[in-house]
Design a protein around this motif. Sequence first.
Motif, PDB file in Angstrom:
ATOM      1  N   GLY A  82      57.777 -29.420 -13.396  1.00  0.00           N
ATOM      2  CA  GLY A  82      58.459 -29.751 -12.150  1.00  0.00           C
ATOM      3  C   GLY A  82      57.622 -30.667 -11.270  1.00  0.00           C
ATOM      4  O   GLY A  82      58.146 -31.602 -10.644  1.00  0.00           O
ATOM      5  N   GLU A  83      56.319 -30.420 -11.232  1.00  0.00           N
ATOM      6  CA  GLU A  83      55.423 -31.294 -10.463  1.00  0.00           C
ATOM      7  C   GLU A  83      55.357 -32.685 -11.089  1.00  0.00           C
ATOM      8  O   GLU A  83      55.333 -33.699 -10.379  1.00  0.00           O
ATOM      9  CB  GLU A  83      54.030 -30.672 -10.396  1.00  0.00           C
ATOM     10  CG  GLU A  83      53.978 -29.388  -9.577  1.00  0.00           C
ATOM     11  CD  GLU A  83      52.617 -28.721  -9.631  1.00  0.00           C
ATOM     12  OE1 GLU A  83      51.709 -29.274 -10.306  1.00  0.00           O
ATOM     13  OE2 GLU A  83      52.442 -27.655  -9.012  1.00  0.00           O
ATOM     14  N   GLN A  85      57.710 -34.063 -12.702  1.00  0.00           N
ATOM     15  CA  GLN A  85      58.975 -34.737 -12.402  1.00  0.00           C
ATOM     16  C   GLN A  85      58.916 -35.410 -11.033  1.00  0.00           C
ATOM     17  O   GLN A  85      59.464 -36.503 -10.848  1.00  0.00           O
ATOM     18  CB  GLN A  85      60.138 -33.747 -12.451  1.00  0.00           C
ATOM     19  CG  GLN A  85      61.489 -34.430 -12.217  1.00  0.00           C
ATOM     20  CD  GLN A  85      62.667 -33.503 -12.440  1.00  0.00           C
ATOM     21  OE1 GLN A  85      62.493 -32.301 -12.665  1.00  0.00           O
ATOM     22  NE2 GLN A  85      63.867 -34.041 -12.381  1.00  0.00           N
ATOM     23  N   GLU A  86      58.262 -34.763 -10.076  1.00  0.00           N
ATOM     24  CA  GLU A  86      58.089 -35.390  -8.766  1.00  0.00           C
ATOM     25  C   GLU A  86      57.273 -36.676  -8.900  1.00  0.00           C
ATOM     26  O   GLU A  86      57.573 -37.691  -8.260  1.00  0.00           O
ATOM     27  CB  GLU A  86      57.394 -34.417  -7.809  1.00  0.00           C
ATOM     28  CG  GLU A  86      58.230 -33.194  -7.450  1.00  0.00           C
ATOM     29  CD  GLU A  86      59.517 -33.571  -6.746  1.00  0.00           C
ATOM     30  OE1 GLU A  86      59.472 -34.484  -5.894  1.00  0.00           O
ATOM     31  OE2 GLU A  86      60.561 -32.974  -7.053  1.00  0.00           O
ATOM     32  N   THR A  87      56.242 -36.633  -9.739  1.00  0.00           N
ATOM     33  CA  THR A  87      55.448 -37.838  -9.998  1.00  0.00           C
ATOM     34  C   THR A  87      56.313 -38.919 -10.629  1.00  0.00           C
ATOM     35  O   THR A  87      56.248 -40.098 -10.255  1.00  0.00           O
ATOM     36  CB  THR A  87      54.269 -37.502 -10.933  1.00  0.00           C
ATOM     37  OG1 THR A  87      53.432 -36.534 -10.304  1.00  0.00           O
ATOM     38  CG2 THR A  87      53.453 -38.745 -11.252  1.00  0.00           C
ATOM     39  N   ASN A  89      59.504 -39.358 -10.360  1.00  0.00           N
ATOM     40  CA  ASN A  89      60.494 -39.894  -9.425  1.00  0.00           C
ATOM     41  C   ASN A  89      59.952 -41.098  -8.655  1.00  0.00           C
ATOM     42  O   ASN A  89      60.692 -42.045  -8.361  1.00  0.00           O
ATOM     43  CB  ASN A  89      60.938 -38.808  -8.440  1.00  0.00           C
ATOM     44  CG  ASN A  89      61.790 -37.747  -9.097  1.00  0.00           C
ATOM     45  OD1 ASN A  89      62.389 -37.980 -10.151  1.00  0.00           O
ATOM     46  ND2 ASN A  89      61.852 -36.568  -8.494  1.00  0.00           N
ATOM     47  N   THR A  90      58.670 -41.057  -8.334  1.00  0.00           N
ATOM     48  CA  THR A  90      58.037 -42.193  -7.653  1.00  0.00           C
ATOM     49  C   THR A  90      57.672 -43.296  -8.641  1.00  0.00           C
ATOM     50  O   THR A  90      57.900 -44.484  -8.386  1.00  0.00           O
ATOM     51  CB  THR A  90      56.770 -41.728  -6.915  1.00  0.00           C
ATOM     52  OG1 THR A  90      57.119 -40.702  -5.985  1.00  0.00           O
ATOM     53  CG2 THR A  90      56.123 -42.879  -6.164  1.00  0.00           C
ATOM     54  N   ARG A 188      65.298 -29.549 -16.244  1.00  0.00           N
ATOM     55  CA  ARG A 188      65.637 -28.733 -15.071  1.00  0.00           C
ATOM     56  C   ARG A 188      66.841 -27.844 -15.368  1.00  0.00           C
ATOM     57  O   ARG A 188      66.851 -26.655 -15.036  1.00  0.00           O
ATOM     58  CB  ARG A 188      65.927 -29.638 -13.872  1.00  0.00           C
ATOM     59  CG  ARG A 188      66.222 -28.889 -12.585  1.00  0.00           C
ATOM     60  CD  ARG A 188      66.523 -29.856 -11.456  1.00  0.00           C
ATOM     61  NE  ARG A 188      67.668 -30.680 -11.768  1.00  0.00           N
ATOM     62  CZ  ARG A 188      68.932 -30.275 -11.624  1.00  0.00           C
ATOM     63  NH1 ARG A 188      69.197 -29.056 -11.178  1.00  0.00           N
ATOM     64  NH2 ARG A 188      69.926 -31.081 -11.919  1.00  0.00           N
TER      65      ARG A 188
END
Length: 205
Positions: A82-83, A85-87, A89-90, A188
């Motif tokens: 999940g972390e 995925q945040e990376t 996204n940017t 997800r």
Amino acid sequence: MEEKNKSSDPLIEELRAAESKRNKKTLLVSAVILGLALSLLAITWAYSESLIGPRVDIEAGEAEVLEDTNDPACRAVIASVGEHQETWNTLRKDLRQDLLGEDSAKVEALLKRVAELKAGLAKDFDASKEANLRFDDSRKELDTWFKFVDRELDVFVKLPTEKAELEDPEDKLNRALVATEDAFQNFRVWHTSSLHPCGAAKDAK
């Protein structure tokens, strides 16, 4: 005699009759409303235990499911992905904008970020071997997912040097971006569905 005639005036009697009729109607409506309210109160009181009971059962069921899916290794892998995925996204936006550009410094910086993401996911892949999974198919699904994402990230690594030989490098970039984004979204969904893939902690009784 005159007072008697006044008291028996037909108009006054009619008004009195109308008033009496309204009073009786008001009392009747009030009685009906009161009766309905008392009936509803009685029903609620009679079934209060049965209304509370199912909620207790639901909470107990949720606690049981959580206990059955609380393997810490599995949960840790999911949290780490999940972390990442945040990376992603940017990173995705910057890849679309600069990976095929002529600014070598930006391209090198992007490739470094891709390499870091690949390394982080590789670490998660290794950690997932210790995860206790709930279903027979979950292991294969998880392994396939990690290998697929790693392959798509390799496309970004190779694209700056291969673009001169490609007929449409932008199309290849876009397809890799979409494939990687879909993969993260699928992950997800994989762990947020009602059939949670994590099993129970190995030391659970």
